[in-house]
Scaffold this motif. Structure first.
Motif: not given
Length: 606
Positions: A77-79, A30, A120, A33-34, A39-40
């Protein structure tokens, strides 16, 4: 005195992953990703060669999620994160991953799931490595996402966080003589050039190792279980093809072996070669179902005209020639000797109550390794005792190892790679007095296997059309099995070989020379599993012109203690007795002592 066996070398029983590693690796991913603004990110099981087995450094899905099955894909994904697997792995996947961090989804075959879009926000960007996905796969997913998210070609984010990632394999390459290959590479290449001419293609790009190995009559050890050399090839309609291999593999010996047949180049130069084809405005054939998207994108961007067709080597490879078939028959004989020794030992030891699944796998491998031309297992042995037999693709580990209790059923699905050919066989064994239900189910499975074995059908018939023959007797009892009835098998190549098989998804006609598995089954979750598997060869019928039938290649007894003879028709009983008589005739002279006595009893008429 109990026989001692050397440790297994073809198969490890260690846990190949740890759920505790999942959370920190997701966190590291992640961060990437940032950095990239994605987003994924998609993480498939496949490598660039779409193999069932992959080198250690290509096992990205296992590294991130812990799941070690042969098929699946994850989205991080982000979360939140999801892992998508088919029905074979619905028990294995949750056990191997951290289900607090990864949601496991069961999906049917038919491409990637539209549920990937749920990981996402609307309008999100999903990254993917174009070397690990095919054009067909990406196009299908884009259609399913229907604008909810964008698919973005990206560097591989997993490789950025995998600090101790193993390097590519460096293993020897061997070349088959005419006595084993049956056809010269030059002859195969000439046939391929004819196909390209018919399609109006100037060249084809081959990415599947089985196609490349078959075309150039070579084999290797780059992945477990399958004698593959990993690489790529460009075959022009005129002139020599170029084989692209890892630089470490390019030796004087390989150059000499392929002199006048193919040029050899460093695999890192493939993109520039594709660009040259494009700039020359060549028409290039690729398989959209197997070639990496990166290849299609590079060709297209450089100006090539793409001709999207199935890999042109798959079909001629599946039609085994006489030399290949002779090798396959020899491999089945060698395997039958090992199986006779194993089953004789098993019948003596199982009633004592001291066997474990790992012990059974180890013993079977040891009996196979007595034959010096056995170089590997063709897949990790499935050895399911009692309820574990109901897990279709069960792989025993130290953690899951189970004692076989006397009276339980034992399912063993295994295979080997001999220098002469590839084997795959399943037998289900009784260890005591089976129940009436177990005998009923076993007999219905056997009737289905016999129905396939004795089928005669017109040319042009597909595996989808004959699949029902194996299921009909189970359907009569309101039961079925959730896997295909058969798959293609390579000649000292992949144990699972396309493009033909026996299941509803195989619409391509079956042709003479093809070797298929014949393996119906029945699984009662939590109690037992039953599967019986032989390999069969497609041949011209000697009875009806224009028709085909099967020759059974496997030569190992079927456990008659599990048969309810009253359910067999006279024709089915005659087939079984004739099969066992043939096993005794062909294998009886190759075994001695207790094994010979066991084989004589196991092949007695019913």
């Amino acid at each position: 005195m109990t026989k001692e066996f050397p440790p297994a070398v073809f198969q490890s029983f260690e846990e190949k992953s740890d759920p505790k590693d999942v959370a920190p690796r997701l966190a590291a991913l992640r961060v990437e990703l940032e950095k990239t603004g994605l987003d994924a990110f998609l993480i498939p099981r496949a490598d660039a060669h779409r193999g069932e087995s992959v080198p250690a450094g290509e096992a990205r899905l296992a590294y991130v999620t812990g799941f070690t099955g042969s098929a699946g894909i994850a989205i991080v994904g982000r979360t939140k994160a999801g892992l998508f697997v088919d029905s074979r792995y619905t028990l294995q996947a949750p056990a191997q991953t951290d289900t607090r961090k990864v949601k496991v989804h069961e999906i049917n075959s038919g491409g990637l799931s539209a549920e990937i879009g749920n990981y996402v926000k609307k309008g999100g960007r999903i990254g993917y490595d174009p070397w690990l996905h095919t054009p067909g796969e990406i196009a299908d997913l884009a259609q399913k996402l229907n604008g909810k998210a964008d698919l973005v070609s990206s560097d591989n984010l997993v490789d950025r966080i995998w600090d101790d990632r193993p390097g590519p394999p460096v293993t020897p390459v061997e070349f088959l003589g005419h006595n084993r290959a049956g056809r010269e590479s030059a002859d195969k290449l000439e046939e391929l050039r004819g196909v390209l001419a018919g399609e109006g293609a100037d060249a084809t790009v081959l990415t599947l190792p089985e196609s490349i190995c078959w075309l150039f009559n070579m084999r290797g050890r780059d992945v477990p279980n399958t004698p593959f050399v990993l690489g790529f090839a460009i075959v022009p309609r005129r002139g020599l093809p170029t084989l692209y291999l890892a630089k470490s593999k390019i030796t004087p010996e390989i150059k000499t072996a392929l002199e006048g047949v193919a040029r050899i180049a460093d695999a890192r130069t493939l993109p520039s070669a594709l660009t040259r084809l494009g700039k020359a405005r060549k028409a290039v054939q690729i398989d959209p179902a197997t070639a990496p998207s990166a290849i299609a994108e590079t060709l297209k961007e450089a100006g090539a005209r793409l001709i999207e067709k199935r890999d042109p080597v798959l079909l001629p490879k599946a039609r085994k020639n006489e030399a290949e078939l002779a090798g396959m028959r020899e491999a089945q004989r060698l395997d039958a000797v090992a199986l006779a020794k194993f089953l004789s030992w098993f019948d003596e030891e199982a009633p004592k109550g001291g066997l474990t699944e790992i012990g059974i796998v180890t013993a079977l491998e040891a009996f196979r390794r007595e034959e010096e031309t056995c170089i590997d297992a063709s897949f990790d042995t499935i050895a399911g005792a009692g309820p574990n037999g109901a897990i279709v693709h069960y792989r025993v580990t130290i953690k899951t190892d189970r004692n076989l209790k006397p009276g339980e059923l034992m399912l063993v699905d295994s295979g080997a790679q001999y220098l002469s050919g590839t084997t795959d066989i399943t037998r289900t064994m009784a260890t005591g007095t089976p129940t009436a239900e177990q005998k009923d189910r076993f007999t219905r499975v056997l009737k289905g296997m016999i129905a396939i074995s004795t089928a005669r059908f017109p040319k042009g018939t597909s595996g989808a059309q004959i699949d029902v023959l194996a299921r009909q007797f189970l359907w009569q009892a309101g039961i079925t099995y959730n896997h295909g009835t058969g798959h293609g098998v390579g000649a000292y190549l992949g144990v699972h070989e396309g493009p033909v098989g026996i299941s509803p998804r195989y619409s391509m006609p079956i042709e003479p020379g093809m070797v298929l598995s014949n393996e119906p089954g029945y699984y009662k979750v939590g109690e037992y599993g039953i599967r019986i598997e032989n390999l069969i060869r497609v041949r011209e019928s000697e009875v009806t012109e224009g028709y085909l039938d099967f020759e059974t290649l496997t030569l190992t007894p079927i456990d008659t203690r599990l048969i309810d003879v009253s359910l067999l028709t006279p024709i089915e009983r005659d087939w079984l007795n004739a099969y066992h008589a043939r096993v005794w005739k062909e294998i009886g002279t190759l075994v001695r002592g207790k094994v010979k006595e066991w084989l004589k009893a196991a092949t007695a008429s019913v």
